[in-house]
Design a protein around this motif. Structure first.
Motif, PDB file in Angstrom:
ATOM      1  N   GLU A   1     -35.340  20.946  -4.214  1.00  0.00           N
ATOM      2  CA  GLU A   1     -34.588  21.056  -5.466  1.00  0.00           C
ATOM      3  C   GLU A   1     -35.053  19.988  -6.456  1.00  0.00           C
ATOM      4  O   GLU A   1     -35.275  20.272  -7.643  1.00  0.00           O
ATOM      5  CB  GLU A   1     -33.093  20.901  -5.195  1.00  0.00           C
ATOM      6  CG  GLU A   1     -32.242  21.062  -6.434  1.00  0.00           C
ATOM      7  CD  GLU A   1     -30.749  20.934  -6.134  1.00  0.00           C
ATOM      8  OE1 GLU A   1     -30.017  20.562  -7.070  1.00  0.00           O
ATOM      9  OE2 GLU A   1     -30.334  21.195  -4.995  1.00  0.00           O
TER      10      GLU A   1
ATOM     11  N   GLY B   1     -38.338  20.902  -7.806  1.00  0.00           N
ATOM     12  CA  GLY B   1     -38.157  21.948  -8.810  1.00  0.00           C
ATOM     13  C   GLY B   1     -37.766  21.380 -10.159  1.00  0.00           C
ATOM     14  O   GLY B   1     -38.250  21.827 -11.202  1.00  0.00           O
ATOM     15  N   GLU B   2     -36.898  20.376 -10.143  1.00  0.00           N
ATOM     16  CA  GLU B   2     -36.503  19.720 -11.389  1.00  0.00           C
ATOM     17  C   GLU B   2     -37.700  19.007 -12.026  1.00  0.00           C
ATOM     18  O   GLU B   2     -37.889  19.076 -13.246  1.00  0.00           O
ATOM     19  CB  GLU B   2     -35.369  18.735 -11.121  1.00  0.00           C
ATOM     20  CG  GLU B   2     -34.067  19.402 -10.749  1.00  0.00           C
ATOM     21  CD  GLU B   2     -32.998  18.432 -10.291  1.00  0.00           C
ATOM     22  OE1 GLU B   2     -33.179  17.203 -10.428  1.00  0.00           O
ATOM     23  OE2 GLU B   2     -31.957  18.905  -9.781  1.00  0.00           O
TER      24      GLU B   2
ATOM     25  N   GLY C   1     -40.773  19.884 -11.575  1.00  0.00           N
ATOM     26  CA  GLY C   1     -41.634  20.966 -12.039  1.00  0.00           C
ATOM     27  C   GLY C   1     -41.194  21.538 -13.374  1.00  0.00           C
ATOM     28  O   GLY C   1     -42.028  21.921 -14.203  1.00  0.00           O
ATOM     29  N   ALA C   2     -39.876  21.593 -13.598  1.00  0.00           N
ATOM     30  CA  ALA C   2     -39.375  22.079 -14.883  1.00  0.00           C
ATOM     31  C   ALA C   2     -39.736  21.111 -16.006  1.00  0.00           C
ATOM     32  O   ALA C   2     -40.030  21.534 -17.128  1.00  0.00           O
ATOM     33  CB  ALA C   2     -37.857  22.269 -14.821  1.00  0.00           C
ATOM     34  N   ALA C   3     -39.744  19.827 -15.690  1.00  0.00           N
ATOM     35  CA  ALA C   3     -40.079  18.814 -16.697  1.00  0.00           C
ATOM     36  C   ALA C   3     -41.586  18.653 -16.880  1.00  0.00           C
ATOM     37  O   ALA C   3     -42.045  18.287 -17.963  1.00  0.00           O
ATOM     38  CB  ALA C   3     -39.459  17.473 -16.313  1.00  0.00           C
TER      39      ALA C   3
ATOM     40  N   PRO D   1     -44.397  21.118 -15.761  1.00  0.00           N
ATOM     41  CA  PRO D   1     -44.869  22.323 -15.077  1.00  0.00           C
ATOM     42  C   PRO D   1     -46.361  22.316 -14.749  1.00  0.00           C
ATOM     43  O   PRO D   1     -46.760  22.828 -13.700  1.00  0.00           O
ATOM     44  CB  PRO D   1     -44.511  23.456 -16.044  1.00  0.00           C
ATOM     45  CG  PRO D   1     -44.262  22.807 -17.365  1.00  0.00           C
ATOM     46  CD  PRO D   1     -43.830  21.409 -17.077  1.00  0.00           C
TER      47      PRO D   1
END
Length: 112
Positions: free
Chosen positions: A13, A16-17, A19-21, A23
């Protein structure tokens, strides 16, 4: 020791966070990781115990959590994992001995 089955989803998780910031960074890592898995010469049952030995030398708890789960999914045996870890011990002496105990414990948590 870490509660590996509880830690791994939390780690994913958090990744993933990240990765969102960032990518492109995550995509680059995923491409590199995927390329290593697609070598075609080693199956996952061989590759994942090796990965655990590398995880030990880099002292990466997250890597141990994820690769111990992958080794369990690949039906690697405890003995196969235990036979890969002496390479890390030989290369990393005392610190690798401690992390090998952690990796084997993590694998045990994953495989029952």
């Amino acid at each position: 020791m870490l509660d590996t089955p509880d830690y791994a989803p939390k780690l994913l998780e958090a990744i993933g966070e990240l990765g969102a910031a960032a990518p492109a960074t995550l995509a680059g890592f995923q491409a590199l990781d995927g390329a290593a898995a697609r070598s075609g010469k080693l199956d996952a049952r061989t590759r994942e115990p090796i990965a655990l030995a590398v995880d030990v030398t880099t002292r990466c708890d997250g890597c141990i959590a994820l690769h111990s789960a992958a080794a369990a999914r690949a039906v690697a045996s405890r003995e196969e994992v235990a036979q890969a870890l002496p390479v890390a011990i030989a290369l990393n002496a005392g610190a690798a001995l401690v992390y090998s105990a952690r990796a084997l414990d993590a694998f045990g948590q994953q495989s029952g």
